[in-house]
Each structure stands twice: as C-alpha cells, then as structure tokens.
Design a protein around this motif. Structure first.
Motif, mmCIF file in Angstrom:
data_model
loop_
_atom_site.group_PDB
_atom_site.id
_atom_site.type_symbol
_atom_site.label_atom_id
_atom_site.label_comp_id
_atom_site.label_asym_id
_atom_site.label_seq_id
_atom_site.Cartn_x
_atom_site.Cartn_y
_atom_site.Cartn_z
ATOM 1 N N SER A 18 0.816 -1.211 0.000
ATOM 2 C CA SER A 18 0.000 0.000 0.000
ATOM 3 C C SER A 18 0.855 1.269 0.000
ATOM 4 O O SER A 18 0.332 2.361 -0.210
ATOM 5 N N TYR A 19 2.163 1.127 0.234
ATOM 6 C CA TYR A 19 3.016 2.313 0.255
ATOM 7 C C TYR A 19 3.188 2.865 -1.159
ATOM 8 O O TYR A 19 3.531 2.132 -2.086
ATOM 9 N N GLN A 20 2.950 4.150 -1.303
ATOM 10 C CA GLN A 20 3.154 4.822 -2.581
ATOM 11 C C GLN A 20 3.850 6.154 -2.328
ATOM 12 O O GLN A 20 3.323 7.018 -1.628
ATOM 13 N N LYS A 21 5.014 6.320 -2.895
ATOM 14 C CA LYS A 21 5.765 7.552 -2.703
ATOM 15 C C LYS A 21 4.968 8.762 -3.182
ATOM 16 O O LYS A 21 5.042 9.846 -2.600
ATOM 17 N N SER A 22 4.161 8.555 -4.226
ATOM 18 C CA SER A 22 3.396 9.677 -4.794
ATOM 19 C C SER A 22 2.351 10.215 -3.816
ATOM 20 O O SER A 22 1.858 11.330 -3.980
ATOM 21 N N GLN A 23 2.009 9.402 -2.788
ATOM 22 C CA GLN A 23 0.997 9.830 -1.841
ATOM 23 C C GLN A 23 1.588 10.549 -0.631
ATOM 24 O O GLN A 23 0.843 10.972 0.257
ATOM 25 N N ARG A 24 2.890 10.686 -0.581
ATOM 26 C CA ARG A 24 3.494 11.390 0.548
ATOM 27 C C ARG A 24 3.132 12.870 0.494
ATOM 28 O O ARG A 24 2.884 13.435 -0.573
ATOM 29 N N LYS A 39 5.452 15.879 7.630
ATOM 30 C CA LYS A 39 6.548 15.261 6.894
ATOM 31 C C LYS A 39 7.481 14.494 7.829
ATOM 32 O O LYS A 39 7.983 13.422 7.479
ATOM 33 N N ARG A 40 7.685 15.023 9.036
ATOM 34 C CA ARG A 40 8.536 14.340 10.006
ATOM 35 C C ARG A 40 7.937 12.989 10.394
ATOM 36 O O ARG A 40 8.648 11.983 10.480
ATOM 37 N N VAL A 41 6.619 12.965 10.619
ATOM 38 C CA VAL A 41 5.953 11.710 10.974
ATOM 39 C C VAL A 41 6.073 10.699 9.828
ATOM 40 O O VAL A 41 6.373 9.514 10.044
ATOM 41 N N GLU A 42 5.855 11.160 8.597
ATOM 42 C CA GLU A 42 5.964 10.258 7.448
ATOM 43 C C GLU A 42 7.384 9.720 7.300
ATOM 44 O O GLU A 42 7.574 8.537 6.999
ATOM 45 N N ASP A 43 8.376 10.576 7.518
ATOM 46 C CA ASP A 43 9.767 10.132 7.437
ATOM 47 C C ASP A 43 10.075 9.087 8.505
ATOM 48 O O ASP A 43 10.752 8.088 8.234
ATOM 49 N N ASN A 44 9.575 9.311 9.721
ATOM 50 C CA ASN A 44 9.811 8.351 10.807
ATOM 51 C C ASN A 44 9.159 7.001 10.497
ATOM 52 O O ASN A 44 9.757 5.947 10.735
ATOM 53 N N CYS A 45 7.924 7.046 9.974
ATOM 54 C CA CYS A 45 7.239 5.801 9.610
ATOM 55 C C CYS A 45 7.998 5.068 8.503
ATOM 56 O O CYS A 45 8.148 3.835 8.537
ATOM 57 N N PHE A 46 8.483 5.830 7.521
ATOM 58 C CA PHE A 46 9.248 5.228 6.421
ATOM 59 C C PHE A 46 10.506 4.552 6.950
ATOM 60 O O PHE A 46 10.808 3.403 6.597
ATOM 61 N N ASP A 47 11.231 5.244 7.839
ATOM 62 C CA ASP A 47 12.477 4.692 8.377
ATOM 63 C C ASP A 47 12.218 3.411 9.167
ATOM 64 O O ASP A 47 12.980 2.438 9.062
ATOM 65 N N GLU A 48 11.163 3.411 9.982
ATOM 66 C CA GLU A 48 10.845 2.222 10.781
ATOM 67 C C GLU A 48 10.448 1.057 9.880
ATOM 68 O O GLU A 48 10.863 -0.089 10.102
#
Length: 215
Positions: A18-24, A39-48
């Motif tokens: 379900s991850y789509q970079k275009s939806q960030r 953006k910080r929350v999205e980055d943290n979720c991506f890293d985890e």
C-alpha cells in the motif's frame, strides 16, 4: 549483466504494497509547523518500515502479525480507565468511546453487559437538553461528537442503546444546523464546512429521521 540496485522505496513496496511515494505529503513549499510535523511523521514511519524490511531479509516468518489479544485487553481497559495524557481530549469523549467500541467490533471481541450499560449511561450525560451530543457532560452539542455518540450506540447493537437516543430532540438539533443556503453549521454559531452535511445526514439516515427539513 550487473543486477540493478533497488531503491529504498522499491524495497518497501515489495513488502508493504500500500506504500506509494506519490501519496506522501507535499506542502508545495508553503512551510508551516503542521506541514513540517506531517513530513517528520511520514519520514519516521518510512524509516521504521524500511528497517523492518531490511532486517527481515528473506525470513518470511517475520511478517507483521496483529496481536489481537493484546489489542482487545488494551481497548477494554481503555473503556474504563485512561491515563492523564488523554485529558486534552476532554471535549472528544464520545470519540474515545467510538474508537474503542468500533475497534473491538472489528476484532470480534464482546463488550460485557455492565460495560455496555455504563457506556450508554455515560453518553446520555453527554446529550444536550436541546438535542445532539457534546464532547462531554454539560458541553455544547456538536455535530462531530453527535456522530461519534450515535455510532457508538448503534455499534453496541442493544435495544437499550437505541432507546437512549432522543430522536425528536436530535432531529430538532440537526434541523437547526441546516442553514437557508443549504449548508450546515457544526454547532450553534459554529463554522460551515464539508464535514457538517455528511455528519448530519449520516446520523439522520442511521436513525431514520431524514425529512424535508434536513435536505
């Protein structure tokens, strides 16, 4: 031919489809505190998520699993007792009821009769004298918390929950939100936005009280 290196996004999509970079989130260079936090929350979720994927490797036994019993225990406890950190949600207490009750329903867990009866009694204290439900006892009726309260009562699937709703006063509250322009206000003297008609008509439809004064 040398193998083509995968990007981090490609690795993530391979597991979390379900991850789509275009939806960030894209703030179009209009920076605000909330956009930066988003953006910080999205980055943290991506890293985890990426760390999980890289650590997992080819070990398919490490796929994420929902610990149903732990969630059910947490949700049932939350219906009775919340920590001090939830005090900021004092005006959203019907929402807390709904989130718990709906999550338990999705998990197929039963709410015992005593807890259900207490929920019904509590939501009755949130019902305003002029109809609708406020965020807590004695608070101003609001469409959002009215929606949450009604959905909670419907989700309980009990005759006493259905009967606790004063449909006559609730219809009057919803009619008062309906403006001559066709818009709805969220509460007495409140803002008009796209949430309001959805909330009002959803509640009216669930309770079968839709009439010409609402449309």
């Amino acid at each position: 031919f040398a193998p083509v290196a995968m990007t981090d996004e490609e690795r993530l999509v391979g597991v979390f489809h379900s991850y789509q970079k275009s939806q960030r989130f894209n703030d179009n260079s209009f920076f605000t505190y909330s956009s930066t936090e988003q953006k910080r929350v999205e980055d943290n979720c991506f890293d985890e998520a990426l760390a999980f994927v890289l650590e997992r490797g080819r070990d398919v036994t490490r796929e994420p699993r929902l610990d149903r019993e732990a969630h059910v225990t947490y949700l049932l406890r939350s219906l009775r007792d919340l920590t001090q950190g939830y005090s900021s949600l004092d005006a959203s207490r019907p929402w807390l009821c709904y989130w718990d009750v709906h999550a338990l329903a999705l998990l197929g867990a039963r709410i015992d009769d005593a807890t259900a009866a207490d929920l019904i009694r509590f939501l009755k204290t949130c019902e305003h004298a002029d109809g609708g439900y406020g965020g807590g006892p004695g608070q101003l009726a609001h469409l959002a918390t009215t929606y949450a309260a009604v959905l909670t009562l419907m989700e309980l699937r009990r005759p006493d929950a259905y009967q606790s709703i004063d449909r006559k006063k609730l219809r009057a509250f919803l009619r008062a939100r309906h403006q001559p322009s066709g818009a709805y206000t969220m509460h007495y003297g409140g803002e008009e936005d796209i949430r309001a008609p959805y909330l009002a008509l959803s509640v009216a439809s669930l309770l079968r009280i839709v009439d010409g004064g609402l449309t």
